[in-house]
Motif scaffolding. Structure first.
Motif, short mmCIF file in Angstrom:
data_model
loop_
_atom_site.label_atom_id
_atom_site.label_comp_id
_atom_site.label_asym_id
_atom_site.label_seq_id
_atom_site.Cartn_x
_atom_site.Cartn_y
_atom_site.Cartn_z
N SER A 107 -9.05 12.13 -10.53
CA SER A 107 -9.23 13.12 -9.47
C SER A 107 -7.98 13.25 -8.63
O SER A 107 -7.08 12.39 -8.67
N GLY A 108 -7.91 14.30 -7.83
CA GLY A 108 -6.79 14.45 -6.91
C GLY A 108 -6.73 13.33 -5.90
O GLY A 108 -5.65 12.85 -5.53
N ASP A 109 -7.89 12.87 -5.45
CA ASP A 109 -7.93 11.75 -4.50
C ASP A 109 -7.38 10.48 -5.13
O ASP A 109 -6.65 9.72 -4.49
N LYS A 110 -7.75 10.23 -6.38
CA LYS A 110 -7.24 9.04 -7.08
C LYS A 110 -5.74 9.15 -7.30
O LYS A 110 -5.01 8.15 -7.19
N GLU A 111 -5.28 10.35 -7.60
CA GLU A 111 -3.85 10.57 -7.78
C GLU A 111 -3.09 10.22 -6.50
O GLU A 111 -2.07 9.52 -6.53
N ALA A 112 -3.60 10.69 -5.37
CA ALA A 112 -2.97 10.38 -4.09
C ALA A 112 -2.97 8.88 -3.82
O ALA A 112 -1.99 8.31 -3.32
N GLU A 113 -4.07 8.22 -4.18
CA GLU A 113 -4.16 6.77 -3.98
C GLU A 113 -3.10 6.03 -4.80
O GLU A 113 -2.44 5.11 -4.30
N SER A 287 6.23 6.36 -7.74
CA SER A 287 5.13 7.30 -7.47
C SER A 287 3.89 6.86 -8.25
O SER A 287 3.56 5.68 -8.29
N LEU A 288 3.24 7.82 -8.91
CA LEU A 288 1.95 7.56 -9.57
C LEU A 288 2.03 6.48 -10.64
O LEU A 288 1.22 5.55 -10.67
N LYS A 289 2.97 6.62 -11.55
CA LYS A 289 3.00 5.70 -12.70
C LYS A 289 3.26 4.27 -12.26
O LYS A 289 2.70 3.32 -12.82
N GLU A 290 4.09 4.09 -11.24
CA GLU A 290 4.33 2.74 -10.72
C GLU A 290 3.08 2.22 -10.01
O GLU A 290 2.72 1.05 -10.13
N GLY A 291 2.43 3.11 -9.27
CA GLY A 291 1.19 2.72 -8.60
C GLY A 291 0.11 2.31 -9.57
O GLY A 291 -0.72 1.44 -9.26
#
Length: 298
Positions: A107-113, A287-291
């Protein structure tokens, strides 16, 4: 254990291979490909056939790289283009059957997290900061401080959506600017009201292109935050909005996949800077992939 994360972005597929211990991420391989998954279909809620073909070729290449690096666990993360595509299951099923790669559409929320988790590996948030991640399909915004996330949202205002919405122009005209202004206001629904936050933190991507244009060198691989002089950021944004496609094509510091859409990324940054009354701009290469390395995605 060494893992591989594939971020299946709307414009770019990113492969990251590494291990993590606490906040220490050790990267053994990192690469990206301009797949343009959202081109020709994102605003119609589908993935175009030629985009599916490019995705399959790139995933096959990434699988070969991961196997050669001794990786057995490969996870794909689908974002905006896949969230809204009625035929996303075709790519998910193909990747599972042919490559044994599981793709999880978040989800967009998970992406932001996950973006926040990635940035937090390098930045301690001693003061309030607004993370901005510019994607092809969606942009994520995370307001955070040393206590953690204060507020986070994902909006479908990514550069590929914008570029296709206004019929892929070569020049960013005042009429396009006015149309995008209205679109931003409608889509963000007052999120930026009373959010004056002087520190804007750009999460990799388009912000790295600003660095490369400014310094006329590739973004350093030292895994460190970088701060950009605000006056030079504004100057580069102004150039990006006025430059013709030919001028952008001739600039060697704009990577090929960003040459056409750069004005849309630049205006997105400018619009947010004006809303936040930005005084400082920093770039985080994570960003996302590192998170995703820090998160339980099971």
């Amino acid at each position: 254990m060494k893992r591989a994360i594939i971020d299946l972005g709307t414009n770019t597929f990113n492969l990251l291979i590494g291990t993590i211990h606490g906040r220490n991420l050790t990267i053994s391989h990192s690469t990206k490909e301009a797949v343009m998954l959202g081109m020709g279909g994102i605003n119609q809620g589908k993935i175009a056939e030629d985009a599916l073909d490019r995705a399959k070729i790139t995933l096959t290449k990434f699988k070969e790289i991961a196997v050669a690096d001794g990786v057995t666990e490969i996870l794909g993360i689908g974002t905006s283009a896949m969230r809204g595509a009625e035929n996303a299951s075709e790519l998910i099923g193909w990747a599972k059957k042919e490559l044994e790669i599981e793709i999880r559409v978040i989800s967009g929320d998970k992406e932001a997290e996950l973006i926040f988790k990635g940035v937090s590996l390098l930045h301690d948030f001693e003061e309030d900061g607004m993370i901005m991640d510019i994607g092809g399909g969606s942009n994520e915004f995370i307001l955070a401080n040393k206590s953690g996330v204060l507020e986070a949202q994902s909006f479908n205002i990514g550069v590929s959506r914008l570029y296709q919405m206004v019929d892929q122009p070569e020049i960013f005209t005042p009429e396009i600017r006015e149309r995008i202004d209205r679109f931003f206001e409608a889509e963000t629904k007052g999120f930026f009201t009373n959010k004056q936050t002087p520190h804007l933190i750009g999460a990799s991507g388009s912000f790295e292109t600003l660095y490369e244009m400014m310094h006329e060198e590739r973004f350093p691989m030292d895994q460190q935050m970088k701060e950009l002089p605000i006056d030079q950021v504004r100057s580069l944004i102004d150039w990006s909005l006025k430059a013709t496609l030919e001028e952008r094509m001739d600039n060697p510091w704009i990577i090929p996949m960003r040459k056409k859409m750069l004005p849309f990324a630049a205006y997105s940054i400018l619009w947010v800077m004006e809303k936040l009354q930005t005084e400082r701009v920093s770039i985080c290469p994570y960003s996302l992939k590192e998170g995703a390395f820090t998160a339980d995605l099971s």
